[in-house]
Design an enzyme around this catalytic site. Structure first.
Site, PDB file in Angstrom:
ATOM      1  N   ALA A  10      43.311   1.037  72.917  1.00 23.27           N
ATOM      2  CA  ALA A  10      43.284   2.413  72.409  1.00 23.27           C
ATOM      3  C   ALA A  10      44.180   3.344  73.223  1.00 23.27           C
ATOM      4  O   ALA A  10      45.069   4.022  72.687  1.00 23.27           O
ATOM      5  CB  ALA A  10      41.844   2.920  72.415  1.00 23.27           C
ATOM      6  N   ALA A  11      43.953   3.372  74.539  1.00 22.94           N
ATOM      7  CA  ALA A  11      44.651   4.358  75.369  1.00 22.94           C
ATOM      8  C   ALA A  11      46.128   4.016  75.536  1.00 22.94           C
ATOM      9  O   ALA A  11      46.996   4.882  75.415  1.00 22.94           O
ATOM     10  CB  ALA A  11      43.965   4.451  76.731  1.00 22.94           C
ATOM     11  N   ARG A  21      57.256   9.696  70.515  1.00 21.09           N
ATOM     12  CA  ARG A  21      57.439  10.857  69.624  1.00 21.09           C
ATOM     13  C   ARG A  21      58.197  11.971  70.342  1.00 21.09           C
ATOM     14  O   ARG A  21      58.872  12.773  69.724  1.00 21.09           O
ATOM     15  CB  ARG A  21      56.090  11.391  69.135  1.00 21.09           C
ATOM     16  CG  ARG A  21      55.476  10.517  68.060  1.00 21.09           C
ATOM     17  CD  ARG A  21      54.242  11.152  67.444  1.00 21.09           C
ATOM     18  NE  ARG A  21      53.411  10.093  66.909  1.00 21.09           N
ATOM     19  CZ  ARG A  21      52.289   9.655  67.454  1.00 21.09           C
ATOM     20  NH1 ARG A  21      51.824  10.222  68.558  1.00 21.09           N
ATOM     21  NH2 ARG A  21      51.627   8.676  66.912  1.00 21.09           N
ATOM     22  N   GLU A  32      50.351  -6.587  78.033  1.00 18.42           N
ATOM     23  CA  GLU A  32      48.945  -6.771  77.652  1.00 18.42           C
ATOM     24  C   GLU A  32      48.589  -8.236  77.872  1.00 18.42           C
ATOM     25  O   GLU A  32      49.264  -9.130  77.352  1.00 18.42           O
ATOM     26  CB  GLU A  32      48.745  -6.367  76.175  1.00 18.42           C
ATOM     27  CG  GLU A  32      47.437  -6.776  75.553  1.00 18.42           C
ATOM     28  CD  GLU A  32      46.208  -6.266  76.306  1.00 18.42           C
ATOM     29  OE1 GLU A  32      46.036  -5.046  76.360  1.00 18.42           O
ATOM     30  OE2 GLU A  32      45.437  -7.105  76.837  1.00 18.42           O
ATOM     31  N   SER A  38      45.800  -2.963  70.036  1.00 16.52           N
ATOM     32  CA  SER A  38      45.546  -1.798  69.183  1.00 16.52           C
ATOM     33  C   SER A  38      44.460  -2.055  68.143  1.00 16.52           C
ATOM     34  O   SER A  38      44.612  -1.719  66.976  1.00 16.52           O
ATOM     35  CB  SER A  38      46.854  -1.401  68.465  1.00 16.52           C
ATOM     36  OG  SER A  38      46.702  -0.176  67.801  1.00 16.52           O
ATOM     37  N   CYS A  42      35.342  -0.687  68.183  1.00 11.40           N
ATOM     38  CA  CYS A  42      34.120  -0.054  67.672  1.00 11.40           C
ATOM     39  C   CYS A  42      33.634  -0.720  66.382  1.00 11.40           C
ATOM     40  O   CYS A  42      32.458  -0.623  66.017  1.00 11.40           O
ATOM     41  CB  CYS A  42      34.374   1.429  67.424  1.00 11.40           C
ATOM     42  SG  CYS A  42      35.248   2.210  68.797  1.00 11.40           S
ATOM     43  N   ASP A 279      39.509   4.013  79.311  1.00  5.06           N
ATOM     44  CA  ASP A 279      38.263   3.597  79.964  1.00  5.06           C
ATOM     45  C   ASP A 279      38.406   3.306  81.459  1.00  5.06           C
ATOM     46  O   ASP A 279      37.403   3.034  82.122  1.00  5.06           O
ATOM     47  CB  ASP A 279      37.718   2.332  79.287  1.00  5.06           C
ATOM     48  CG  ASP A 279      36.965   2.641  78.003  1.00  5.06           C
ATOM     49  OD1 ASP A 279      36.983   3.807  77.578  1.00  5.06           O
ATOM     50  OD2 ASP A 279      36.360   1.710  77.438  1.00  5.06           O
ATOM     51  N   ASN A 301      41.516   7.521  73.277  1.00  3.56           N
ATOM     52  CA  ASN A 301      42.654   7.926  72.455  1.00  3.56           C
ATOM     53  C   ASN A 301      43.212   9.271  72.913  1.00  3.56           C
ATOM     54  O   ASN A 301      44.420   9.474  72.979  1.00  3.56           O
ATOM     55  CB  ASN A 301      42.228   8.020  70.988  1.00  3.56           C
ATOM     56  CG  ASN A 301      42.371   6.683  70.304  1.00  3.56           C
ATOM     57  OD1 ASN A 301      43.476   6.270  69.994  1.00  3.56           O
ATOM     58  ND2 ASN A 301      41.271   5.988  70.108  1.00  3.56           N
TER      59      ASN A 301
HETATM   60  C1  LIG Z   1      31.291  -3.299  70.594  1.00  2.00           C
HETATM   61  C2  LIG Z   1      31.887  -1.971  70.943  1.00  2.00           C
HETATM   62  C3  LIG Z   1      31.639  -0.882  70.139  1.00  2.00           C
HETATM   63  C4  LIG Z   1      32.166   0.364  70.464  1.00  2.00           C
HETATM   64  N1  LIG Z   1      31.897   1.429  69.661  1.00  2.00           N
HETATM   65  C5  LIG Z   1      32.408   2.652  69.971  1.00  2.00           C
HETATM   66  C6  LIG Z   1      32.159   3.757  69.141  1.00  2.00           C
HETATM   67  O1  LIG Z   1      31.475   3.652  68.116  1.00  2.00           O
HETATM   68  N2  LIG Z   1      32.696   4.954  69.503  1.00  2.00           N
HETATM   69  C7  LIG Z   1      33.465   5.110  70.622  1.00  2.00           C
HETATM   70  O2  LIG Z   1      33.962   6.217  70.889  1.00  2.00           O
HETATM   71  N3  LIG Z   1      33.725   4.054  71.427  1.00  2.00           N
HETATM   72  C8  LIG Z   1      33.221   2.846  71.137  1.00  2.00           C
HETATM   73  N4  LIG Z   1      33.488   1.766  71.943  1.00  2.00           N
HETATM   74  C9  LIG Z   1      34.314   1.961  73.156  1.00  2.00           C
HETATM   75  C10 LIG Z   1      35.810   1.812  72.864  1.00  2.00           C
HETATM   76  O3  LIG Z   1      36.058   0.612  72.208  1.00  2.00           O
HETATM   77  C11 LIG Z   1      36.566   1.880  74.175  1.00  2.00           C
HETATM   78  O4  LIG Z   1      36.295   3.120  74.767  1.00  2.00           O
HETATM   79  C12 LIG Z   1      38.063   1.718  74.004  1.00  2.00           C
HETATM   80  O5  LIG Z   1      38.386   0.454  73.529  1.00  2.00           O
HETATM   81  C13 LIG Z   1      38.780   1.933  75.327  1.00  2.00           C
HETATM   82  O6  LIG Z   1      40.135   1.726  75.155  1.00  2.00           O
HETATM   83  P1  LIG Z   1      41.088   1.457  76.384  1.00  2.00           P
HETATM   84  O7  LIG Z   1      42.438   1.242  75.816  1.00  2.00           O
HETATM   85  O8  LIG Z   1      40.925   2.504  77.419  1.00  2.00           O
HETATM   86  O9  LIG Z   1      40.530   0.138  77.096  1.00  2.00           O
HETATM   87  P2  LIG Z   1      40.314  -1.353  76.586  1.00  2.00           P
HETATM   88  O10 LIG Z   1      39.905  -1.380  75.161  1.00  2.00           O
HETATM   89  O11 LIG Z   1      39.389  -1.972  77.567  1.00  2.00           O
HETATM   90  O12 LIG Z   1      41.751  -2.012  76.712  1.00  2.00           O
HETATM   91  C14 LIG Z   1      42.345  -2.250  77.969  1.00  2.00           C
HETATM   92  C15 LIG Z   1      43.331  -3.397  77.828  1.00  2.00           C
HETATM   93  O13 LIG Z   1      44.027  -3.530  79.048  1.00  2.00           O
HETATM   94  C16 LIG Z   1      44.293  -4.907  79.249  1.00  2.00           C
HETATM   95  N5  LIG Z   1      44.533  -5.148  80.690  1.00  2.00           N
HETATM   96  C17 LIG Z   1      43.678  -4.907  81.711  1.00  2.00           C
HETATM   97  N6  LIG Z   1      44.227  -5.279  82.887  1.00  2.00           N
HETATM   98  C18 LIG Z   1      45.465  -5.781  82.585  1.00  2.00           C
HETATM   99  C19 LIG Z   1      46.500  -6.337  83.366  1.00  2.00           C
HETATM  100  N7  LIG Z   1      46.389  -6.462  84.703  1.00  2.00           N
HETATM  101  N8  LIG Z   1      47.612  -6.743  82.751  1.00  2.00           N
HETATM  102  C20 LIG Z   1      47.741  -6.625  81.400  1.00  2.00           C
HETATM  103  N9  LIG Z   1      46.794  -6.124  80.604  1.00  2.00           N
HETATM  104  C21 LIG Z   1      45.661  -5.706  81.203  1.00  2.00           C
HETATM  105  C22 LIG Z   1      43.028  -5.589  78.773  1.00  2.00           C
HETATM  106  O14 LIG Z   1      43.290  -6.933  78.434  1.00  2.00           O
HETATM  107  C23 LIG Z   1      42.651  -4.740  77.573  1.00  2.00           C
HETATM  108  O15 LIG Z   1      43.118  -5.315  76.373  1.00  2.00           O
HETATM  109  C24 LIG Z   1      32.976   0.504  71.634  1.00  2.00           C
HETATM  110  C25 LIG Z   1      33.227  -0.604  72.445  1.00  2.00           C
HETATM  111  C26 LIG Z   1      32.695  -1.833  72.102  1.00  2.00           C
HETATM  112  C27 LIG Z   1      32.974  -3.007  72.994  1.00  2.00           C
END
Ligand SMILES: Cc1cc2nc3c(=O)[nH]c(=O)nc-3n(C[C@H](O)[C@H](O)[C@H](O)COP(=O)(O)OP(=O)(O)OC[C@H]3O[C@@H](n4cnc5c(N)ncnc54)[C@H](O)[C@@H]3O)c2cc1C
Length: 548
Positions: A10-11, A21, A32, A38, A42, A279, A301
């Site tokens: 997401a982030a 953009r 990744e 992407s 949720c 996160d 996001n």
């Molecule tokens: C089952 C479930 C349901 C959810 N439902 C909701 C909801 O209803 N509403 C809501 O707001 N949120 C929800 N969430 C939370 C939401 O999914 C997360 O907050 C969001 O995915 C965070 O995004 P992110 O990109 O910060 O981190 P992540 O999704 O954790 O992605 C981080 C990525 O970084 C990669 N990475 C880490 N270290 C390295 C490295 N050293 N080298 C290369 N890649 C690396 C990882 O492989 C991972 O793919 C839910 C989460 C889950 C698990």
């Protein structure tokens, strides 16, 4: 400029797309370690329940999409092993070939997310034990269910992910037991709101074991600290997540008090050329201005967007969060924003609490009951937090409260909101407005409220309370709070001589409205100290009687 992003869910993808953009000049690369990017994490519980038909529906984008639309190069199955801020380089490993190489960055964004916490219990690595964080986890659970057809499951942890999984596994005909270490489900809620969730679970034949600690898993048995053994062919550990900060720590970046990466409002870490978002970072709470860690997709996001903007020459500041969340459990929507009562008290606020029970729209239009618990600061009436449960209209009310709290609204402001009304949508005075009126009356107009737990405490302590049930005699006969006398509202004026105007007096009805009308009469007739029971007999029964 070469911008490198670590993490492509997401982030990371939000940050990269926003940067593109703003500029065509930068080279943008994302590493990744996973093969999926992407995706909608949720939506994963709903895939496992069958509501989302195909896993691909959750992963609609691939690196080719980002290349053609944004000219961003995403390298999947590439893990970043180390960051060298002094040289502005990264060590990267291609997980498909084993090759390791170094790349240089001008700006770096960490979007490494979070990982599931695996509790330190025996058997946590067994083949029938899972956690759900990413698409691979989801596919493993799906394959286990398809191949093994488990009839029973234990879910450890009753946060929103555990609860969503509970509903979805039940939809597949699996008998679910929920195990929770605390004495309530849904830890983000106050206990008097969590009872609605617990009752909904039980009404759907879910076994709920609170105050129960899992010590191990032995084959198809989950072992509890009190010696009980719970049968489970499938076990899901859902006890929370930890920010993924290994790279950041090793690179010497400052970690905040919550254990996540500390960033400023521009998403800058302690290194001027390294940003972080999603996160893996800690945020701050709008109400308290203090650091918090709330790993949610909505915030990931947003902070990704802000990091991408700031890293590419534009400027936008993060304004903090309220920790707003919403989930659904067996038709009940549950939402929260701002501080809970527990948190507000811990922060030292002198809180006013109300439980407002109102229909979401007129009953003749199919309105369903909403229970709104609101927490305000008695000092100035500022709304600090709100929790809502109900089957209809919860999402819209919570978002109105979010907006109000964000802009510092006080209880008295809510009545003045010009909210939309027509019978298919709401009531003439929306439940949000009533909430403000109740709190304002309590804080500024002497119409004080007593919470069920406070009343129960007074009675338990043997304090003399003149407790008046203002409902009809037949309602009183059906159920009432022990020690309450019955004086129906319309008979109160003629019975007033029989009451002690100097005693602590508590009025109540079913939900609070008639109790308040009776309270008005007594106060206007010179009674000394009169409280209306917040949320009435309904709330009292739900919480105090349940907990007895
Ligand atoms: C089952 C479930 C349901 C959810 N439902 C909701 C909801 O209803 N509403 C809501 O707001 N949120 C929800 N969430 C939370 C939401 O999914 C997360 O907050 C969001 O995915 C965070 O995004 P992110 O990109 O910060 O981190 P992540 O999704 O954790 O992605 C981080 C990525 O970084 C990669 N990475 C880490 N270290 C390295 C490295 N050293 N080298 C290369 N890649 C690396 C990882 O492989 C991972 O793919 C839910 C989460 C889950 C698990």
């Amino acid at each position: 400029m070469r911008l490198i992003v670590i993490g492509a869910v997401a982030a990371g993808t939000s940050a990269a797309a926003k940067a593109r953009r703003n500029t065509e000049d930068a080279e943008i690369v994302i590493y990744e370690k996973d093969q999926y990017i992407s995706y909608s994490g949720c939506g994963m519980p709903y895939f496992l329940g069958g509501e989302v038909a195909h896993a691909q529906d959750l992963t609609p984008r691939d690196p080719a999409f980002f290349k053609s639309k944004y000219n961003i190069d995403i390298y999947t199955r590439h893990e970043v092993l180390a960051i060298h801020p002094d040289r502005k380089t990264l060590d990267v490993k291609n997980l498909m070939t084993g090759e390791e190489f170094t790349n240089h960055y001008d700006k770096l964004i960490l979007a490494t997310g979070a990982r599931s916490i695996k509790p330190p219990i025996s058997g946590a690595d067994a083949d029938n034990v899972f956690m759900l964080r990413n698409i691979n986890d989801m596919l493993r659970i799906q394959a286990f269910i398809t191949d093994q057809s488990p009839q029973s499951a234990v879910i450890v942890g009753t946060g929103f992910i555990g609860l969503e999984l509970c509903e979805n596994l039940t939809a597949r005909g699996i008998r679910v037991t929920m195990i929770e270490k605390l004495d309530q489900v849904s830890p983000g809620l106050d206990p008097d709101m969590a009872v609605y969730v617990e009752q909904r679970l039980k009404a759907n034949k879910i076994e709920v074991l609170t105050s129960s600690e899992v010590t191990g898993i032995d084959g198809t048995e989950v072992l509890l600290s009190d010696g009980r053994k719970i049968g489970a062919e499938l076990v899901i550990l859902s006890v929370g997540v930890r920010p993924e900060v290994t790279l950041a720590m090793e690179a010497g970046l400052v970690i905040g008090v919550t254990g996540a990466i500390r960033v400023d409002t521009y998403m800058r870490t302690s290194d001027a050329d390294i940003y972080a978002c999603g996160d893996c970072i800690e945020q701050f709470n709008i109400v308290t201005n203090k650091p918090v860690y709330r790993p949610l997709g909505s915030t990931a996001n947003k902070t990704g967007h802000i990091a991408g903007d700031n890293v590419s020459g534009s400027s936008v500041e993060f304004r903090g969060i309220l920790g707003t969340g919403i989930y659904q459990i067996f038709g009940l929507a549950v939402a929260m924003t701002g501080l809970s009562e527990k948190e507000a008290v811990k922060e030292g606020y002198d809180v006013e609490i109300c439980h407002n029970i109102k229909p979401s729209k007129p009953e003749y239009m199919g309105g369903k009951e909403l229970v709104i618990k609101a927490i305000a600061d008695r000092k100035d009436g500022r709304i600090l937090g709100v929790q809502i449960v109900g089957e209809d209209g919860v999402d819209k009310r919570i978002d109105v409260f979010v907006t109000a709290i964000t802009f510092g609204a006080k209880a008295e402001d809510l009545f003045h909101l010009d909210l939309a009304y027509a019978p298919p949508f709401s009531t003439t005075k929306d439940p949000v407005m009533y909430t403000g009126m109740i709190l304002d009356n309590a804080i500024h107009k002497g119409r004080r409220l007593i919470r069920p737990v406070e009343l129960a405490g007074l009675m338990k302590a043997g304090r003399k309370v003149q407790l008046i049930d203002t409902r009809t005699a037949s309602q009183y006969r059906k159920s009432h709070i022990s020690d309450a006398g019955n004086i129906p509202h319309e008979k109160l004026r003629e019975s007033i001589e029989s009451l002690d105007s100097q005693a602590i007096t508590v009025t109540y009805c079913n939900k609070g409205v008639t109790g308040n009308a009776a309270q008005n009469i007594l106060i206007n007739r010179g009674f000394h100290e009169v409280y209306n029971l917040s949320g009435g007999n309904n709330t009292y029964e739900k919480y105090c009687e349940e907990k007895r």
